[in-house]
Design a protein around this motif. Structure first.
Motif, PDB file in Angstrom:
ATOM      1  N   ARG A  71       0.837  -1.206   0.000  1.00  0.00           N
ATOM      2  CA  ARG A  71       0.000   0.000   0.000  1.00  0.00           C
ATOM      3  C   ARG A  71       0.866   1.248   0.000  1.00  0.00           C
ATOM      4  NH1 ARG A  71      -3.312  -2.847   3.913  1.00  0.00           N
ATOM      5  NH2 ARG A  71      -5.172  -3.562   2.839  1.00  0.00           N
ATOM      6  N   ASP A  76       0.201   1.433  -8.939  1.00  0.00           N
ATOM      7  CA  ASP A  76      -1.248   1.663  -8.919  1.00  0.00           C
ATOM      8  C   ASP A  76      -2.047   0.390  -9.159  1.00  0.00           C
ATOM      9  OD1 ASP A  76      -0.822   4.323  -8.412  1.00  0.00           O
ATOM     10  OD2 ASP A  76      -0.869   4.902 -10.539  1.00  0.00           O
ATOM     11  N   ARG A  79      -2.066  -1.603  -5.929  1.00  0.00           N
ATOM     12  CA  ARG A  79      -2.911  -0.931  -4.931  1.00  0.00           C
ATOM     13  C   ARG A  79      -4.394  -1.136  -5.238  1.00  0.00           C
ATOM     14  NH1 ARG A  79       0.156   4.508  -5.115  1.00  0.00           N
ATOM     15  NH2 ARG A  79       2.097   3.876  -4.169  1.00  0.00           N
ATOM     16  N   LEU A  82      -5.367  -4.532  -4.186  1.00  0.00           N
ATOM     17  CA  LEU A  82      -5.481  -4.625  -2.732  1.00  0.00           C
ATOM     18  C   LEU A  82      -6.824  -4.083  -2.248  1.00  0.00           C
ATOM     19  CD1 LEU A  82      -1.899  -3.579  -1.613  1.00  0.00           C
ATOM     20  CD2 LEU A  82      -2.919  -5.843  -1.475  1.00  0.00           C
TER      21      LEU A  82
END
Length: 146
Positions: A71, A76, A79, A82
């Motif tokens: 994180r 990107d 992330r 996630l």
């Protein structure tokens, strides 16, 4: 001899001809069919075996320590994955169940390589190893013949 040259296994040939594998090996050795060629760079390159597409999603659990690290420093795409992942609580820690292509799992592992470095703590190194093992196991499952 041609079946062996085409890549048929010795045991398969033995079953086909109803003889012992040792008999097939002896016949191939007598004919010189099992010897390596003089030039190894002239060996034929086998074609890629047909298998599942590389972009087929795979579901793996990412340890929480790696998720926290990704994180902060992940790109990107990682992330976003996630955010879409499902949080699974287990004991003191947690994992995130991610469904994404195996290439992205490899990218996430590569981006969290700092946690496997010398200065990382034991829990971080273990989380890295666990995720690497899960990726390896998923990769083995996807390859035919295992």
């Amino acid at each position: 001899m041609t079946a062996s040259r085409d890549g048929t296994a010795v045991k398969a040939l033995a079953r086909e001809h109803h003889v012992a594998p040792k008999t097939i090996r002896c016949a191939l050795d007598a004919a010189g069919a099992r010897q390596l060629p003089d030039r190894l760079d002239a060996l034929p390159v086998p074609e890629e075996p047909p298998g599942p597409a590389a972009d087929t999603p795979v579901t793996l659990d990412l340890p929480g320590l790696l998720a926290d690290h990704l994180r902060a420093v992940g790109d990107d795409t990682i992330r976003a994955a996630l955010i879409l992942g499902r949080i699974i609580r287990c004991g003191k820690g947690y994992s995130i169940r991610l469904t994404m292509p195996l290439q992205l799992h490899h990218a996430a592992l590569h981006q969290s390589a700092a946690l496997a470095a010398e200065g990382a703590g034991p829990a971080e190194r273990k989380a890295y190893r666990v995720y690497a093992t899960r990726i390896t196991a998923a990769q083995r499952q996807r390859t035919p013949g295992n």
